[in-house]
Design an enzyme around this catalytic site. Structure first.
Site, PDB file in Angstrom:
ATOM      1  CD  GLU A  60      47.202  38.676  76.368  1.00 53.69           C
ATOM      2  OE1 GLU A  60      46.602  39.632  76.925  1.00 53.69           O
ATOM      3  OE2 GLU A  60      48.137  38.057  76.925  1.00 53.69           O
ATOM      4  CG  PHE A  81      50.201  29.458  87.534  1.00 55.84           C
ATOM      5  CD1 PHE A  81      49.564  30.446  88.275  1.00 55.84           C
ATOM      6  CD2 PHE A  81      51.160  29.843  86.608  1.00 55.84           C
ATOM      7  CE1 PHE A  81      49.874  31.784  88.091  1.00 55.84           C
ATOM      8  CE2 PHE A  81      51.485  31.175  86.423  1.00 55.84           C
ATOM      9  CZ  PHE A  81      50.834  32.152  87.166  1.00 55.84           C
ATOM     10  CD  GLN A  82      49.657  32.425  83.719  1.00 51.45           C
ATOM     11  OE1 GLN A  82      50.422  31.959  82.884  1.00 51.45           O
ATOM     12  NE2 GLN A  82      49.603  33.725  83.997  1.00 51.45           N
ATOM     13  CE  LYS A 138      56.267  25.726  79.117  1.00 49.71           C
ATOM     14  NZ  LYS A 138      56.612  26.388  80.392  1.00 49.71           N
ATOM     15  CG  MET A 144      24.947  54.990  70.468  1.00 48.61           C
ATOM     16  SD  MET A 144      23.996  56.010  69.326  1.00 48.61           S
ATOM     17  CE  MET A 144      24.798  55.618  67.786  1.00 48.61           C
TER      18      MET A 144
HETATM   19  C1  TPP Z   1      32.848  47.128  75.186  1.00 49.49           C
HETATM   20  C2  TPP Z   1      31.606  47.919  75.161  1.00 49.49           C
HETATM   21  N1  TPP Z   1      31.076  48.397  76.305  1.00 49.49           N
HETATM   22  C3  TPP Z   1      29.946  49.135  76.286  1.00 49.49           C
HETATM   23  C4  TPP Z   1      29.311  49.400  75.112  1.00 49.49           C
HETATM   24  C5  TPP Z   1      28.024  50.234  75.087  1.00 49.49           C
HETATM   25  N2  TPP Z   1      28.231  51.459  74.326  1.00 49.49           N
HETATM   26  C6  TPP Z   1      27.843  51.595  73.044  1.00 49.49           C
HETATM   27  S1  TPP Z   1      28.253  53.066  72.368  1.00 49.49           S
HETATM   28  C7  TPP Z   1      28.939  53.593  73.816  1.00 49.49           C
HETATM   29  C8  TPP Z   1      29.546  54.950  73.927  1.00 49.49           C
HETATM   30  C9  TPP Z   1      30.768  55.114  73.120  1.00 49.49           C
HETATM   31  O1  TPP Z   1      31.400  56.301  73.498  1.00 49.49           O
HETATM   32  P1  TPP Z   1      32.483  56.971  72.584  1.00 49.49           P
HETATM   33  O2  TPP Z   1      33.497  55.975  72.185  1.00 49.49           O
HETATM   34  O3  TPP Z   1      32.970  58.207  73.230  1.00 49.49           O
HETATM   35  O4  TPP Z   1      31.672  57.281  71.261  1.00 49.49           O
HETATM   36  P2  TPP Z   1      30.537  58.392  71.000  1.00 49.49           P
HETATM   37  O5  TPP Z   1      29.236  57.651  71.028  1.00 49.49           O
HETATM   38  O6  TPP Z   1      30.644  59.429  72.048  1.00 49.49           O
HETATM   39  O7  TPP Z   1      30.848  58.895  69.636  1.00 49.49           O
HETATM   40  C10 TPP Z   1      28.824  52.605  74.797  1.00 49.49           C
HETATM   41  C11 TPP Z   1      29.283  52.744  76.190  1.00 49.49           C
HETATM   42  C12 TPP Z   1      29.876  48.862  73.937  1.00 49.49           C
HETATM   43  N3  TPP Z   1      29.313  49.015  72.753  1.00 49.49           N
HETATM   44  N4  TPP Z   1      31.023  48.163  73.987  1.00 49.49           N
END
Ligand code: TPP
Ligand code: MG
Lengths: 164, 564
Positions: B52, B114-115, B164, B474
């Site tokens: 979803e 439920f749900q 529902k 990042m």
């Molecule tokens: C849902 C979620 N969880 C954690 C983060 C924290 N976060 C920001 S950038 C990142 C790394 C992203 O890794 P990747 O998709 O491999 O991109 P890269 O930076 O390596 O290009 C994380 C864990 C986030 N922004 N969103």
């Protein structure tokens, strides 16, 4: 500084939750809130007391306006207005102290609304200072319980806080 | 106005028709069985996702491209709670959505049936408004209000929770698209007096800049912006959300400001004597240290949401209104000032401060920035880019040339990993004539990778460019810069083989490990049908520059690792 906001809202389910949720989410503090019907069916009025700087109050008002069920927000602290609160206070009252209590109640134009062998309930209306003053006087008798309605306020004169 | 008796489900489908909805993104379940049963006989297109969350992001991508509300169906309980991230994401970026969730039957509400999940309670702070329907007779007005709220004023998601039994309840169907909501009256026309003050400020300014954001795109203000810029010769800076509102390849464009913005954009904001801010909200990623932000400038702030004006930054000339309408009014009265010297200064900054990191890689590998530049160079002009979140997102913002509004989809406010691929799916349906490229990371892609099934099943032509650095890049970069290179849990060991994974889903999988292969696989991918996953194995420890460290002034810029 304390501000008193009059908030006219559509009387819809969840509207109080929306307002309260907004305050907690944005880190604003509600000191006091009173909610009730108005003379217009379907519209309720909340009187909210908030503490904060001018910029904070401005944000509070703008954010409140963004709630779809909020029709109008006015800051009554910026204009001449009257404000009242009602307090019920249950105090220890043995037969010996009753007349002293009675005197205080009269001075503050309160009312004794319940008497039992060991206690009395007193009703007082007024502003913040009056509430504090009377509480102070009753401390020595022994305060058992206090309940307050929260403040309500209206603009002075003929002007009204309308829905427009 | 038509009036007839109908069941709740039929009312919903009729309302969607009245609203001109072409596609719904959704996932069925117990509480929405009656709705899906009606859908079975309807000619409304429904895209079945595999989670979803992806339905919301896809609807969001669709909405960002078309400007029309994206529509989502989900069941009660877990179906509804799975929407939450997507809703929060759309709320932060002001994207119009209408979400319809099933709820347990009225008689069961409040019993922990439920749900059962209190989705209106849960989503109150992340929706523009939401409704719990109590009677089928309420449905028509709630539906029309929901579409009206989502798509006017400051856009946003609106959720309707439908028990529902109401799907099966008969009620009166009267649909009126015009609705009156007493507490909702957005201001569209700017205040005449403030507009005159703005005109005067622009005329007198020596060093003006326009700083535009997502509001420009939602308001459809690109054309008038271009006219205004052309006439007044004022340089333009666009926030991440604003990319595409002004063509990224015109001289007067200075790039994105803030944490990973261009040096020129940050210098220009810091030195400007007038900032014309339009449809922006002065996010901390843009302003850096607030006390030193734009200290030399008067600020005109145009926004549809009065609460944004003065929220973070002190404003000299506030103008509440629709950004397009206000810019039109400004343009009519515009008296250009003298910006020639300022533009010369800016040209010098540009020449002396090119975007770092575009150097050729050494030793037969490929840099991520090169991959993005090649994608940008080889894609046709009509391309929609959807990004995920991380380093690749910033490189996409820096190096992909975005020329048109509604063609750069990115999770700006919430920074939601997992946004990009489903958003690309939504964009694919919204822009049949365009190329759709999803720029994702090896981390982010895995947050909604299951949607490969959706893309394959619907034969969606999407290029999924995985910038595979083997890291949560990042976060690793921050550990590198601020935590002594202690790479705590940012190494993505155990990544799948993305090529074989794509193939397992029935998609095309390609891989590039150096510059020649990069160019070749992009060309190949552009000629393929259906979803193509490209695994770009890039230099793993490349960092994003320029960078302004958090809470530093934006003219205090780190341009490379040798500066640390
Ligand atoms: C849902 C979620 N969880 C954690 C983060 C924290 N976060 C920001 S950038 C990142 C790394 C992203 O890794 P990747 O998709 O491999 O991109 P890269 O930076 O390596 O290009 C994380 C864990 C986030 N922004 N969103
Ligand atoms: Mg990565």
């Amino acid at each position: 500084m304390k501000h008193i906001l009059a908030v006219l809202v559509e009387d819809k389910p969840g509207v109080l939750t929306r307002v309260a949720g907004l305050f907690s989410r944005r880190g604003f503090n509600i000191e006091n809130i009173a909610v009730g019907e108005t003379n217009n069916p379907g519209i309720s009025r909340m009187t909210i007391t908030v503490e904060g700087s001018e910029t904070i109050i401005e944000q509070v008002i703008k954010q409140l306006h963004k709630l779809v069920n909020v029709i109008k927000v006015s800051n009554l602290s910026e204009e001449p207005s009257v404000m009242r609160e009602l307090m019920l206070i249950k105090i220890t009252a043995e037969s010996g102290s009753r007349s002293d209590i009675q005197q205080i109640v009269e001075t503050f134009r309160g009312k004794v609304i319940d008497v039992s062998p060991e206690s009395m309930i007193i009703e007082v209306t007024g502003n913040e200072e009056k509430m504090e003053a009377i509480k102070l006087l009753f401390i020595d008798f022994g305060i058992k319980e206090i309940v307050r309605t929260g403040k309500v306020a209206l603009l002075r004169g003929t002007r009204i806080t309308s829905e427009s | 106005m038509k009036k007839k008796m109908m069941k709740g489900s039929a009312m919903i489908l009729s309302a969607l028709k009245e609203e001109g909805v072409n596609v719904v993104f959704g996932y069925p379940g117990g509480a929405v069985l009656p709705l899906y049963d009606h859908l079975f006989d309807s000619n409304l297109k429904h895209l079945l996702v595999r989670h979803e969350q992806a339905a919301v992001h896809a609807a969001d991508g669709y909405a960002r491209v078309t400007g029309q509300p994206g529509v989502v169906f989900a069941t009660s309980g877990p179906g509804a709670t799975n929407l939450v991230t997507g809703i929060a994401n759309a709320y932060m970026d002001s994207v119009p959505l209408v979400l319809i969730t099933g709820q347990v039957p009225r008689a069961f509400i409040g019993t922990d049936a439920f749900q059962e999940a209190d989705i209106t309670g849960i989503t109150m702070p992340i929706t523009k408004h939401n409704y719990l329907v109590k009677d089928a007779d309420q449905l028509p007005s709630i539906l029309s209000e929901a579409f009206y709220l989502a798509s006017t004023g400051r856009r946003g998601p609106v959720l309707i929770d439908v028990p529902k039994d109401i799907f099966d309840q008969e009620g009166h169907f009267i649909y009126n698209r015009k609705c009156e909501i007493p507490g909702y009256k957005p201001t569209y026309d700017g205040h005449v007096g403030q507009i005159s003050r703005a005109v005067k400020a622009i005329k007198n300014a020596q060093r003006p800049v326009i700083f535009g954001g997502g509001g420009l795109i939602r308001a459809g203000a690109s054309e008038v912006l271009s006219k205004l810029v052309e006439k007044a010769r004022i340089p333009v800076i666009l926030s991440l959300m604003g990319l595409g509102a002004y063509p990224g390849d015109i001289d007067l464009y200075l790039g994105m400001p803030g944490m990973h913005g261009s040096i020129t954009a940050n210098y220009a904001l810091s030195e400007a004597d007038l900032i014309i801010a339009a449809g922006v909200r002065f996010d901390d990623r843009v302003t850096g240290k607030l006390e030193s932000f734009a200290n030399n400038a008067k600020i005109i702030h145009i926004d549809i949401d009065p609460a944004e004006i003065g929220k973070n930054v002190k404003i000299d000339i506030p103008i509440v209104g629709d950004v397009r309408v206000v810019l039109e009014a400004l343009f009519q009265k515009l008296q250009p000032g003298h910006t020639v010297e300022w533009l010369r200064q800016i040209e010098n900054w540009k020449i002396n401060n090119p975007m770092p990191g575009v150097l050729k890689s050494s030793g037969g590998t490929v840099k991520p920035q090169f991959v993005i530049r090649e994608l940008s160079r080889l894609s046709k002009e009509e391309t929609v880019v959807a990004t995920d979140v991380g380093q690749h997102q910033m490189w996409a913002a820096q190096h992909f040339i975005i020329r048109k509004p509604c063609t750069f989809l990115t999770s700006g406010g919430l920074g939601t990993m997992g946004y990009g691929f489903p958003a690309a799916i939504g964009a694919r349906l919204a822009a049949p004539e365009s190329n759709v490229v999803c720029i994702t990371g090896d981390g982010s892609f895995q947050m909604n990778i299951q949607e490969l099934a959706t893309a394959v099943n619907n034969r969606l032509d999407i290029i999924i460019a995985v910038i595979n650095n083997g890291y949560l890049g990042m976060v690793r970069q921050w550990q590198d810069m601020f935590y002594n290179k202690r790479y705590s849990h940012t190494v993505l060991e155990g990544n799948p083989d993305f090529v074989r994974l794509a193939e397992a889903y029935g998609a095309k999988g390609l891989r590039a490990k150096n510059e020649e292969e990069t160019t070749a696989v992009i060309k190949q991918a552009l000629s393929e049908k259906g979803p193509v996953v490209i695994d770009f194995v890039v230099e793993p420890e490349e960092n994003v520059y320029p960078m302004v460290a958090p809470n530093c002034p934006i003219n205090d810029i780190i341009v490379g690792s040798d500066q640390l």
